[in-house]
Design an enzyme around this catalytic site. Sequence first.
Site, short mmCIF file in Angstrom:
data_model
loop_
_atom_site.label_atom_id
_atom_site.label_comp_id
_atom_site.label_asym_id
_atom_site.label_seq_id
_atom_site.Cartn_x
_atom_site.Cartn_y
_atom_site.Cartn_z
N SER A 132 -4.43 -0.79 8.49
CA SER A 132 -3.14 -0.09 8.57
C SER A 132 -3.23 1.18 9.10
O SER A 132 -4.45 1.76 9.44
CB SER A 132 -2.91 0.29 6.96
OG SER A 132 -1.67 1.18 7.00
N TYR A 152 -5.63 4.43 -0.97
CA TYR A 152 -5.01 3.42 0.03
C TYR A 152 -5.53 3.76 1.23
O TYR A 152 -6.11 2.80 2.00
CB TYR A 152 -3.68 3.21 -0.16
CG TYR A 152 -3.00 1.97 1.04
CD1 TYR A 152 -3.24 0.70 0.40
CD2 TYR A 152 -2.53 2.61 1.97
CE1 TYR A 152 -2.91 -0.22 1.25
CE2 TYR A 152 -2.13 1.47 3.24
CZ TYR A 152 -2.21 -0.03 2.70
OH TYR A 152 -1.60 -0.99 3.39
#
Length: 267
Positions: A132, A152
């Site tokens: 990501s 995350y």
Amino acid sequence: MGFSDYRTALVTGASSGIGAATVRRLRAEGLEVHALARDHQRLARLAAETGCRVCEVDVNDLTALTRLARSAEFDVLVNNAGQSRRSNIRDTAPDDVDAMVDVNLRAVLHLTRLVVPDMAKRDRGHVVNVSSIAGHYAFGENATTFNSSVAYHATKAGIHSLSQQLRVDLYGTRVRVTEIAPGRVATSIFQNQNAADNPDARFVGAFETLQSDDIADAIAFAVGAPERMNVAMIEVVPTFQVVGELRFASRSEAARLKEMRSGADNA
Ligand SMILES: NC(=O)c1ccc[n+]([C@@H]2O[C@H](COP(=O)([O-])OP(=O)(O)OC[C@H]3O[C@@H](n4cnc5c(N)ncnc54)[C@H](OP(=O)(O)O)[C@@H]3O)[C@@H](O)[C@H]2O)c1
């Protein structure tokens, strides 16, 4: 190396979003695709649609992953399964830290450890890790607007790092490693009901986002590239998303900017 050299793929997180789109894309290229996730019904629907093989497995189940890795010779491994939780470090729940580390990072390391040595022995294979942009940049508005968290970001930075080091470990073999770092894609991972209810949703809130097919196409580009070419990293973001921070032009903002531009042109 290219699609014609590869026969079998394993895609994790295949029951929805980017994973399901990747299964469709790889099936269209003629590969036998093993689609891994937990949701039985979604996997069954995908199998009926594409002819993929269903692997109803939780990536936290190391015994099941080990059995799966021994069950076939995988030429392409797409580590895509992922979870996100919205939190600030001040209020992060212990279970949320564990869930993200387990699914986003630990499972990827294990599956890579289980599948890649065999690829190296056969001198053929391609590992695609879906990270990501959160693994590369800090986002000012993250917890409030984008339903993400420090954990995350940390797990996705781990995916970036393991992808780089994996290429070092595989030096001298024809096993290729690609990191795909998406910006915002219209899927349900960030608790976006909009996308969960309508997979074709073009907008997450006011933001025009990427579609899962866009990422599947990027993966197909890397896997289908000639043998001499290892696409090491692709960062794919929506045109209206600024990279390096999470500034995003909303629909109204985009219209306002367009008006400003045409005003300037007419002046
Ligand atoms: N959407 C974005 O904006 C975006 C941006 C950057 C990166 N990404 C990354 O893209 C990847 C795919 O996410 P997505 O956006 O396509 O979201 P998604 O539609 O929610 O897909 C997540 C997938 O992961 C699977 N999964 C979750 N926990 C699992 C577990 N314990 N065992 C096996 N499978 C599990 C889910 O299937 P089951 O629930 O059926 O198990 C689902 O198929 C993730 O790694 C995510 O971090 C997404």
